[in-house]
Design a protein around this motif. Structure first.
Motif, short mmCIF file in Angstrom:
data_model
loop_
_atom_site.label_atom_id
_atom_site.label_comp_id
_atom_site.label_asym_id
_atom_site.label_seq_id
_atom_site.Cartn_x
_atom_site.Cartn_y
_atom_site.Cartn_z
N LYS A 1 35.58 -36.61 1.72
CA LYS A 1 35.17 -37.71 2.60
C LYS A 1 33.69 -38.06 2.44
O LYS A 1 33.33 -39.25 2.53
N ARG B 1 33.26 -40.40 -0.46
CA ARG B 1 33.69 -41.76 -0.10
C ARG B 1 32.62 -42.44 0.77
O ARG B 1 32.28 -43.61 0.56
N LYS B 2 32.09 -41.70 1.73
CA LYS B 2 31.08 -42.27 2.64
C LYS B 2 29.81 -42.67 1.88
O LYS B 2 29.31 -43.78 2.05
N CYS C 1 30.24 -45.72 -0.32
CA CYS C 1 30.20 -46.95 0.46
C CYS C 1 28.76 -47.30 0.85
O CYS C 1 28.36 -48.48 0.79
N ASP D 1 41.08 -45.03 6.54
CA ASP D 1 40.43 -43.72 6.34
C ASP D 1 40.36 -42.95 7.65
O ASP D 1 40.06 -43.50 8.71
N VAL E 1 33.23 -43.15 7.24
CA VAL E 1 33.62 -43.93 6.07
C VAL E 1 33.96 -45.35 6.51
O VAL E 1 33.52 -46.34 5.90
#
Length: 221
Positions: free
Chosen positions: A162, A165-166, A169, A203, A208
Motif C-alpha cells: 500500500k 501505491r500511496k 500517487c 483501495d 491511497v
C-alpha cells in the motif's frame, strides 16, 4: 597489510565523525577527503565505501565528490548495498543543492530503474526520491516525466504494498502539477488515469484514495 590498515582507518573515522558535526568541521579537510575518496576507488568493501561517502554527503563542500561516487556504487549487484544507497539518495533528494547534483550525474535514470526493483523497500525509496526531485523547477519535473518513469507508474499503482501505491500517487500528483501538457499525456495516452480512478473507488487504504482524489482534483481544476 595496507588494505586492512585502510579499513581500520575508515571505520575509526566513520565512528568518530558520522554523528558529530562539530568534529567534522574541525577534522575534515580537502586533502583528507580526497584521500578517502581515492581509497574508495581501490579494492575495498562496499560498506566501507558507503561510510566514506556518507561522511562526505554530510558536508556541502564535498557533495560534488561524494554524490557521483554514491551513484557509481549503486551499480553493484548487491541488494544490501543498493538498499543503503537508495536510502541515502532519498535523504539527499530532499536538499535542493544535493538534488541538482544527483540529476546532473545521472541519478535520475538510476532512480527510475530502482523504482521497478523487485525489492519493495528499494522501489519505495526510489519513488519517494523522484517525488522529492519533482518539487524543483518545471524543467526538472519535465525531465522526470520524460525519464521513463511513466511506463512504470501503472505497474506501481497495482503494487501489492500500500505504501508504494500511496507514494506513486503522491509522485504522480507532483509530476502533473502546473502542466496541461503532462495532464493531457496522462489522460489520453496511457492507462494511468484508469488505474487512479479504480484505486479511488476501491483501495482499502484511505491514504491511497486521498492521493488519488488529489490527482483527480488536479485534472479537473
Amino acid at each position: 597489510d595496507i588494505i586492512e590498515a585502510r579499513t581500520c582507518g575508515i571505520k575509526i573515522l566513520y565512528i568518530i565523525l558520522s554523528d558529530r558535526p562539530h568534529l567534522r568541521k574541525h577534522a575534515l579537510n580537502k586533502k583528507l577527503m580526497d584521500e578517502m575518496f581515492r581509497i574508495v576507488k581501490s579494492p575495498i568493501h562496499a560498506d566501507l565505501a558507503l561510510n566514506v561517502i556518507e561522511i562526505g554527503c554530510q558536508e556541502p563542500e564535498y557533495w560534488i565528490t561524494a554524490i557521483p561516487e554514491l551513484i557509481c556504487l549503486s551499480k553493484k549487484e548487491d541488494h544490501g548495498v543498493q538498499r543503503k544507497v537508495i536510502v541515502m539518495m532519498s535523504k539527499l533528494c530532499r536538499n535542493k543543492g544535493c538534488a541538482q547534483i544527483i540529476v546532473e550525474n545521472g541519478g535520475l535514470s538510476l532512480l527510475v530503474d530502482m523504482a521497478g526493483h523487485d525489492n519493495g523497500e528499494i522501489a519505495l525509496h526510489a519513488i519517494t526520491s523522484l517525488s522529492s526531485l519533482a518539487t524543483g523547477s518545471d524543467e526538472r519535473i519535465q525531465a522526470i516525466f520524460k525519464s521513463g518513469i511513466m511506463v512504470k507508474v501503472p505497474i506501481l499503482l497495482d503494487h501489492h504494498k500500500k505504501n508504494i501505491r500511496k507514494e506513486t500517487c503522491n509522485a504522480l500528483f507532483k509530476f502533473i502539477d502546473g502542466s496541461l501538457e503532462r495532464i493531457g499525456c496522462i489522460m489520453f495516452t496511457d492507462t494511468t488515469m484508469e488505474k487512479v480512478i479504480h484505486l479511488l473507488n476501491s483501495d482499502h487504504y484511505w491514504l491511497v484514495r486521498m492521493e488519488c482524489l488529489k490527482i483527480v482534483w488536479k485534472m479537473i481544476e
